[in-house]
Design an enzyme around this catalytic site. Structure first.
Site, PDB file in Angstrom:
ATOM      1  N   LEU A 149       9.972  27.317   0.462  1.00 30.95           N
ATOM      2  CA  LEU A 149       8.944  28.040  -0.296  1.00 30.95           C
ATOM      3  C   LEU A 149       7.535  27.673   0.110  1.00 30.95           C
ATOM      4  CD1 LEU A 149       9.906  27.857  -4.048  1.00 30.95           C
ATOM      5  CD2 LEU A 149      10.751  29.271  -2.203  1.00 30.95           C
ATOM      6  N   GLN A 150       6.704  28.699   0.235  1.00 30.02           N
ATOM      7  CA  GLN A 150       5.276  28.439   0.383  1.00 30.02           C
ATOM      8  C   GLN A 150       4.610  28.817  -0.926  1.00 30.02           C
ATOM      9  OE1 GLN A 150       3.637  30.393   4.115  1.00 30.02           O
ATOM     10  NE2 GLN A 150       5.681  31.259   3.891  1.00 30.02           N
ATOM     11  N   LYS A 163       3.673  14.279   2.483  1.00 27.23           N
ATOM     12  CA  LYS A 163       4.697  13.297   2.093  1.00 27.23           C
ATOM     13  C   LYS A 163       5.960  13.453   2.943  1.00 27.23           C
ATOM     14  CE  LYS A 163       7.529  15.294  -1.585  1.00 27.23           C
ATOM     15  NZ  LYS A 163       8.638  15.821  -0.840  1.00 27.23           N
ATOM     16  N   LYS A 212      -4.871  24.826  -0.893  1.00 23.85           N
ATOM     17  CA  LYS A 212      -4.991  26.092  -0.161  1.00 23.85           C
ATOM     18  C   LYS A 212      -5.313  27.156  -1.200  1.00 23.85           C
ATOM     19  CE  LYS A 212      -0.168  27.625  -0.177  1.00 23.85           C
ATOM     20  NZ  LYS A 212       0.983  27.990   0.627  1.00 23.85           N
ATOM     21  N   GLN A 227      -4.918  27.525  12.346  1.00 22.47           N
ATOM     22  CA  GLN A 227      -6.229  27.587  11.713  1.00 22.47           C
ATOM     23  C   GLN A 227      -6.796  26.174  11.662  1.00 22.47           C
ATOM     24  OE1 GLN A 227      -6.154  30.886   9.900  1.00 22.47           O
ATOM     25  NE2 GLN A 227      -8.325  30.749  10.465  1.00 22.47           N
ATOM     26  N   ALA A 228      -7.772  25.920  12.537  1.00 19.16           N
ATOM     27  CA  ALA A 228      -8.389  24.589  12.517  1.00 19.16           C
ATOM     28  C   ALA A 228      -9.320  24.503  11.315  1.00 19.16           C
ATOM     29  CB  ALA A 228      -9.178  24.364  13.801  1.00 19.16           C
ATOM     30  N   THR A 232      13.781  18.185  -1.100  1.00 17.26           N
ATOM     31  CA  THR A 232      13.609  17.663   0.260  1.00 17.26           C
ATOM     32  C   THR A 232      13.908  16.167   0.246  1.00 17.26           C
ATOM     33  OG1 THR A 232      11.933  19.322   0.634  1.00 17.26           O
ATOM     34  CG2 THR A 232      11.959  17.465   2.153  1.00 17.26           C
ATOM     35  N   CYS A 256       4.032  18.959  -0.059  1.00 19.04           N
ATOM     36  CA  CYS A 256       5.136  18.853   0.902  1.00 19.04           C
ATOM     37  C   CYS A 256       4.747  18.206   2.225  1.00 19.04           C
ATOM     38  CB  CYS A 256       5.737  20.208   1.153  1.00 19.04           C
ATOM     39  SG  CYS A 256       6.481  20.909  -0.313  1.00 19.04           S
TER      40      CYS A 256
END
Ligand code: UDX
Length: 475
Positions: A179-180, A298, A365, A286-287, A147, A295
């Site tokens: 990608l996640q 930045k 996460k 989703q709070a 990126t 990613c």
């Protein structure tokens, strides 16, 4: 270094091409075997390509060649071992060998935030492209995946021109990835789109051939993968625009959480209700504690910095607000902790000295071991700074968390972390925490108080078990 202003160009057609190595399918290399490069290298071998992964880190390369994935990513270990055994995949620290092997070289090195500002640090891109270009002995395609600020592809093309003889005809293209973490294998094998920025029919043809495995797999599964062929600038922008949109969506719902907190509304109901509108959609609403990871944070900063350089800074000023909303969620958890513990806040924030707090979750996460810019770990550090005795447990991120914030106490499991705690904070929504039994945990803690910073628990269940419960943006 000045990144050039991108040129606009017509979009070329896809030419039928023969790989310069003489192989029937292009041989592909991935430079940088971090999260991105390692996953791509392994998955492209799985798609049947001959693959070589390059990195300057000898330890990482030795591990990969021994069948060990250096990151936690579901399904990747098995694919690595299978493709090493099949002889389609290997890893090397030798750049000359890498240059000799490949027809298409993907640049997958990191582009971290610069130490001296918000922009992206392109030194790894520069080093890998220069190193590769100096060793090329035949025509090849260098494709950026990292990126980057818009204009980088033009600059890479100039670098390549400087370091390779013109008669080799080495070309450059750009193809961003999406990608996640936690879903990376599927995101590579079954992407929801492929975007390529190209300048020639040959480059377009080579990139098509280098992605044909993905299109073929889709055809066998009765799917289609859309291909967007565009210019360099658009291809570079697609990635940062996508991440800016996702970050904005998360901060939007977190801003609504702030308003709910002030007015007595429930943001989880609000998100559900607006999400039924297909124009809005219910994903990424989703709070909670907000976004982190390698990613989104930045990328939105680098995007603003680049827009500023291009004279379009005003257009992205809202991203500054997106960042601020995101960071405010962290201090909100500190306030909720102080509230529940009956501590008052001074000018320097609340004084939590003498309290013991269990922090459940350290990664940015669930289903990853990644703690880069993790909101959970940042909050744990804030609680510690406020004087609390912080005991952390995370199912996968312990090693990385300990390295990043060594001053906290790390516990081997959830029970140890909560034992004797005056307050429990759930900061990452791992399934282990979502499914925790409030009565069982209640027997271990010193005080039944809980902050659910990811809104991942059932407040009724916890309240019935005698817990004082606080969520984010919920009454
Ligand atoms: C992201 C993009 O999704 C991916 O396309 C891009 O290639 C890289 O950046 P990733 O960093 O793996 O991927 O994480 P993602 O799943 O997008 O989550 C980012 C952060 O947002 C996490 O901290 C997550 O907890 C948070 N988040 C996500 C929310 O707070 N609320 C949501 O509704 C969704």
């Amino acid at each position: 270094m000045t990144i050039p202003y991108p040129n606009t160009q017509p979009v070329p057609a896809i030419a039928a091409v023969t790989p310069p190595s003489g192989a029937s399918r292009p041989r592909v290399t991935f430079l940088g075997t971090g999260y991105l490069g390692a996953t791509y290298a392994i998955c492209y071998a799985e798609l049947g390509y001959e693959v070589l992964g390059f990195d300057v880190d000898a330890d990482k390369i030795a591990k990969l060649n021994a069948g060990e994935v250096p990151i936690h990513e579901p399904g990747l270990d098995e694919l690595l071992r299978r493709n090493l055994a099949a002889g389609r995949l290997r890893f090397s620290t030798n750049i000359a060998e890498t240059a000799e092997f490949g027809d298409v070289h993907f640049i997958c090195v990191g582009t971290p935030q610069r130490a001296d500002g918000m922009g992206a640090d392109l030194s790894y891109v520069e080093a890998s492209v220069t190193g590769l270009a100096q060793h090329l002995t035949r025509k090849a395609l260098i494709v950026g995946k990292s990126t980057v600020p818009v204009g980088t592809a033009e600059w890479v093309e100039q670098l390549v021109g400087k370091h390779t003889p013109a008669d080799l005809g080495v070309e450059v293209a750009w193809s961003p990835e999406f990608l996640q973490e936690g879903f990376a294998v599927d995101d590579v094998l079954r992407p929801n789109r492929i975007v390529v920025g190209v300048k020639s029919e040959w480059a377009n043809g080579m990139l098509y051939a280098a992605h044909k495995g993905v299109f073929d797999l889709a055809a066998t599964e009765d799917r289609e993968v859309p291909l967007v062929v565009t210019d360099f600038a658009t291809a570079e922008l697609v990635k940062v625009a996508a991440n800016a949109f996702l970050a904005t969506k998360i901060s939007f719902i977190n801003a609504m959480a702030e308003v709910c907190e002030a007015s007595g509304g429930d943001v989880t109901q609000l998100a559900k209700a607006i999400g039924y509108d297909p124009r809005i959609g219910n994903r990424f609403l989703q709070a909670g504690l907000g976004f982190g990871g390698a990613c989104l944070p930045k990328d939105i900063r680098a995007f603003q910095a680049r827009a500023q350089e291009l004279g379009a800074g005003e257009a992205l000023r809202f991203l500054h607000e997106v960042d601020l909303i995101n960071l405010r969620r962290r201090t909100r958890v500190l306030q909720l902790a102080a509230d529940l513990l009956g501590r008052r806040s001074g000018p320097a924030g609340p004084d939590l000295s003498g309290t013991r707090i269990a922090v459940l979750g350290a990664t940015f996460k669930p289903n990853t071991d990644d703690v880069r810019d993790a909101p959970a770990l940042a909050v744990a550090a804030l609680l510690h700074k406020a004087g609390a005795n912080v005991h952390v447990y995370d199912p996968q991120g312990m090693e990385n968390a300990r390295r990043a914030v060594p001053e906290l106490t790390y516990e081997p499991d959830m029970a140890e972390a909560v034992t004797g705690a005056d307050l429990v904070c759930v900061l990452t929504e791992w399934a282990d925490f979502r499914n925790a039994d409030p009565s069982h945990l209640g027997d271990l803690v010193a005080g039944r108080r809980i902050v659910d910073a990811r809104n991942c628990l059932d407040p009724a269940l916890w309240t019935q078990a005698g817990w004082e419960y606080r969520g984010m943006g919920r009454p």
